[in-house]
Scaffold this active site. Sequence first.
Site, PDB file in Angstrom:
ATOM      1  N   GLY A  31      61.937 -23.654  68.691  1.00  0.00           N
ATOM      2  CA  GLY A  31      61.446 -25.130  68.352  1.00  0.00           C
ATOM      3  C   GLY A  31      61.643 -26.013  69.755  1.00  0.00           C
ATOM      4  N   LEU A  33      58.486 -27.474  70.705  1.00  0.00           N
ATOM      5  CA  LEU A  33      57.403 -26.867  70.366  1.00  0.00           C
ATOM      6  C   LEU A  33      56.403 -27.299  71.809  1.00  0.00           C
ATOM      7  CD1 LEU A  33      56.540 -26.894  66.825  1.00  0.00           C
ATOM      8  CD2 LEU A  33      57.598 -25.299  67.745  1.00  0.00           C
ATOM      9  N   HIS A  34      55.357 -26.715  72.110  1.00  0.00           N
ATOM     10  CA  HIS A  34      54.275 -26.667  73.105  1.00  0.00           C
ATOM     11  C   HIS A  34      52.931 -25.918  72.696  1.00  0.00           C
ATOM     12  CE1 HIS A  34      55.229 -22.965  74.556  1.00  0.00           C
ATOM     13  NE2 HIS A  34      57.120 -22.988  75.085  1.00  0.00           N
ATOM     14  N   GLU A  35      51.857 -25.882  73.368  1.00  0.00           N
ATOM     15  CA  GLU A  35      51.102 -24.958  73.437  1.00  0.00           C
ATOM     16  C   GLU A  35      51.128 -23.629  73.246  1.00  0.00           C
ATOM     17  OE1 GLU A  35      51.104 -27.546  74.993  1.00  0.00           O
ATOM     18  OE2 GLU A  35      49.449 -29.143  74.876  1.00  0.00           O
ATOM     19  N   HIS A  37      53.421 -22.120  72.184  1.00  0.00           N
ATOM     20  CA  HIS A  37      54.025 -21.807  70.475  1.00  0.00           C
ATOM     21  C   HIS A  37      52.304 -22.049  69.701  1.00  0.00           C
ATOM     22  CE1 HIS A  37      57.743 -23.324  71.678  1.00  0.00           C
ATOM     23  NE2 HIS A  37      57.905 -21.958  71.578  1.00  0.00           N
ATOM     24  N   GLN A  61      71.217 -14.943  70.438  1.00  0.00           N
ATOM     25  CA  GLN A  61      70.894 -14.177  71.112  1.00  0.00           C
ATOM     26  C   GLN A  61      71.020 -14.956  73.111  1.00  0.00           C
ATOM     27  OE1 GLN A  61      66.674 -15.242  70.062  1.00  0.00           O
ATOM     28  NE2 GLN A  61      66.392 -15.736  71.708  1.00  0.00           N
ATOM     29  N   ASP A 150      56.919 -13.552  76.866  1.00  0.00           N
ATOM     30  CA  ASP A 150      58.765 -13.112  76.683  1.00  0.00           C
ATOM     31  C   ASP A 150      58.322 -11.008  76.521  1.00  0.00           C
ATOM     32  OD1 ASP A 150      60.318 -14.901  76.500  1.00  0.00           O
ATOM     33  OD2 ASP A 150      58.775 -16.070  75.996  1.00  0.00           O
ATOM     34  N   SER A 185      56.730 -23.394  78.008  1.00  0.00           N
ATOM     35  CA  SER A 185      58.156 -23.394  78.724  1.00  0.00           C
ATOM     36  C   SER A 185      58.913 -24.342  77.866  1.00  0.00           C
ATOM     37  CB  SER A 185      59.018 -22.863  79.618  1.00  0.00           C
ATOM     38  OG  SER A 185      60.530 -22.685  78.783  1.00  0.00           O
ATOM     39  N   SER A 186      59.660 -23.883  76.889  1.00  0.00           N
ATOM     40  CA  SER A 186      60.672 -25.461  76.394  1.00  0.00           C
ATOM     41  C   SER A 186      61.753 -25.909  77.580  1.00  0.00           C
ATOM     42  CB  SER A 186      61.850 -24.661  74.791  1.00  0.00           C
ATOM     43  OG  SER A 186      60.055 -24.474  73.915  1.00  0.00           O
TER      44      SER A 186
HETATM   45  P1  AMP Z   1      60.823 -19.805  71.968  1.00  0.00           P
HETATM   46  O1  AMP Z   1      61.028 -21.006  71.738  1.00  0.00           O
HETATM   47  O2  AMP Z   1      61.073 -19.716  73.637  1.00  0.00           O
HETATM   48  O3  AMP Z   1      61.897 -18.735  71.713  1.00  0.00           O
HETATM   49  O4  AMP Z   1      59.330 -18.678  71.562  1.00  0.00           O
HETATM   50  C1  AMP Z   1      59.261 -18.891  70.140  1.00  0.00           C
HETATM   51  C2  AMP Z   1      57.977 -18.233  70.544  1.00  0.00           C
HETATM   52  O5  AMP Z   1      56.589 -18.476  71.431  1.00  0.00           O
HETATM   53  C3  AMP Z   1      57.895 -16.413  71.581  1.00  0.00           C
HETATM   54  O6  AMP Z   1      56.933 -15.334  71.163  1.00  0.00           O
HETATM   55  C4  AMP Z   1      57.225 -16.878  72.984  1.00  0.00           C
HETATM   56  O7  AMP Z   1      56.663 -15.303  73.341  1.00  0.00           O
HETATM   57  C5  AMP Z   1      56.442 -18.236  72.646  1.00  0.00           C
HETATM   58  N1  AMP Z   1      56.242 -18.253  73.923  1.00  0.00           N
HETATM   59  C6  AMP Z   1      56.649 -19.401  74.589  1.00  0.00           C
HETATM   60  N2  AMP Z   1      56.059 -20.057  75.387  1.00  0.00           N
HETATM   61  C7  AMP Z   1      55.100 -19.500  75.910  1.00  0.00           C
HETATM   62  C8  AMP Z   1      53.387 -19.610  76.385  1.00  0.00           C
HETATM   63  N3  AMP Z   1      53.894 -20.435  77.159  1.00  0.00           N
HETATM   64  N4  AMP Z   1      52.641 -19.315  75.892  1.00  0.00           N
HETATM   65  C9  AMP Z   1      52.595 -18.228  74.766  1.00  0.00           C
HETATM   66  N5  AMP Z   1      53.228 -18.127  74.182  1.00  0.00           N
HETATM   67  C10 AMP Z   1      54.358 -18.572  74.089  1.00  0.00           C
END
Ligand code: AMP
Length: 278
Positions: A31, A33-35, A37, A61, A150, A185-186
């Site tokens: 969650g 969320l950003h671009e 995601h 985790q 990641d 990044s969140s």
């Molecule tokens: P998270 O919510 O941080 O666990 O990320 C969820 C999914 O989004 C994971 O597969 C991340 O690798 C991907 N993600 C996070 N940040 C980015 C980004 N800047 N560009 C592309 N994918 C991302």
Amino acid sequence: MLILQTVDELKKWVRETKKAGETIGLVPTMGFLHEGHLSLVEKAKSENDRVVMSIFVNPAQFGPNEDFDRYPRDLDRDRQLAEGAGTDAIFVPSVEEMYPRESQIKITAGAQADVLCGAKRPGHFDGVLKVVTKLFHLTEADMAYFGQKDAQQLAIIESLVADFNFPMAIRRGDTVREEDGLAKSSRNVYLSAAERDEAPHLKKALEMGKNLFLQGQDPIAPMTDYLTKNTSGKIDYIELLDYPTLTADIQNDAILALAVQFEKARLIDNIIFNPKEN
Ligand code: AMP
């Protein structure tokens, strides 16, 4: 867009979707969320009939001294963004819904988790494997989408699916960045204004390191110098490895990856390249 909060609700949606002969793409997230995601949703939409996104800050985790409690959360905003991107359903379970009892079975990552973030965050990738295994089974996804941001997580999940014959494909999404190069990044909201100004140096250090490596030099010490001079963060690691094996023996693709701990946010970034094609 459907909002599914329980395993039963999700299973019902999956049953109906499968019955209609439609394929399912899964985008697992925590969650806020950003671009980054949303780019995964877009890719999932282009390759599947239906897209389900999970939004779950997975306690398994996070280490005991990590940021589980203060991980940013905003479900209303996430709902709007997910819907705007064309997500068909979001799965937003409580911790009790995901983990109703203590697991009797442990899933443990292999040697790919002995380097990079895995070396610094003991048990982190075991927790990731636990949640994605459940999500893969619950959603019966044909394809699941993960970001290269990641990269270690992506490589380890590819191993999970390959080693245990999960009947699905893992798809990779490129890292989405701010205009100045900072990977979205969140956790970026926890950077101070001064740290936010420094943060684009992470990507710059990676590019510099890649160029040095391609010229035959060891990039680690110059990158350490550069980041020490240009940011106030503490370097957690800078490593150059084979991708996706994450061994020291670079055969095909190489990954140059780093983690920097700022006051309230630990940022990671990486670039993957083929030394023979550069
Ligand atoms: P998270 O919510 O941080 O666990 O990320 C969820 C999914 O989004 C994971 O597969 C991340 O690798 C991907 N993600 C996070 N940040 C980015 C980004 N800047 N560009 C592309 N994918 C991302």
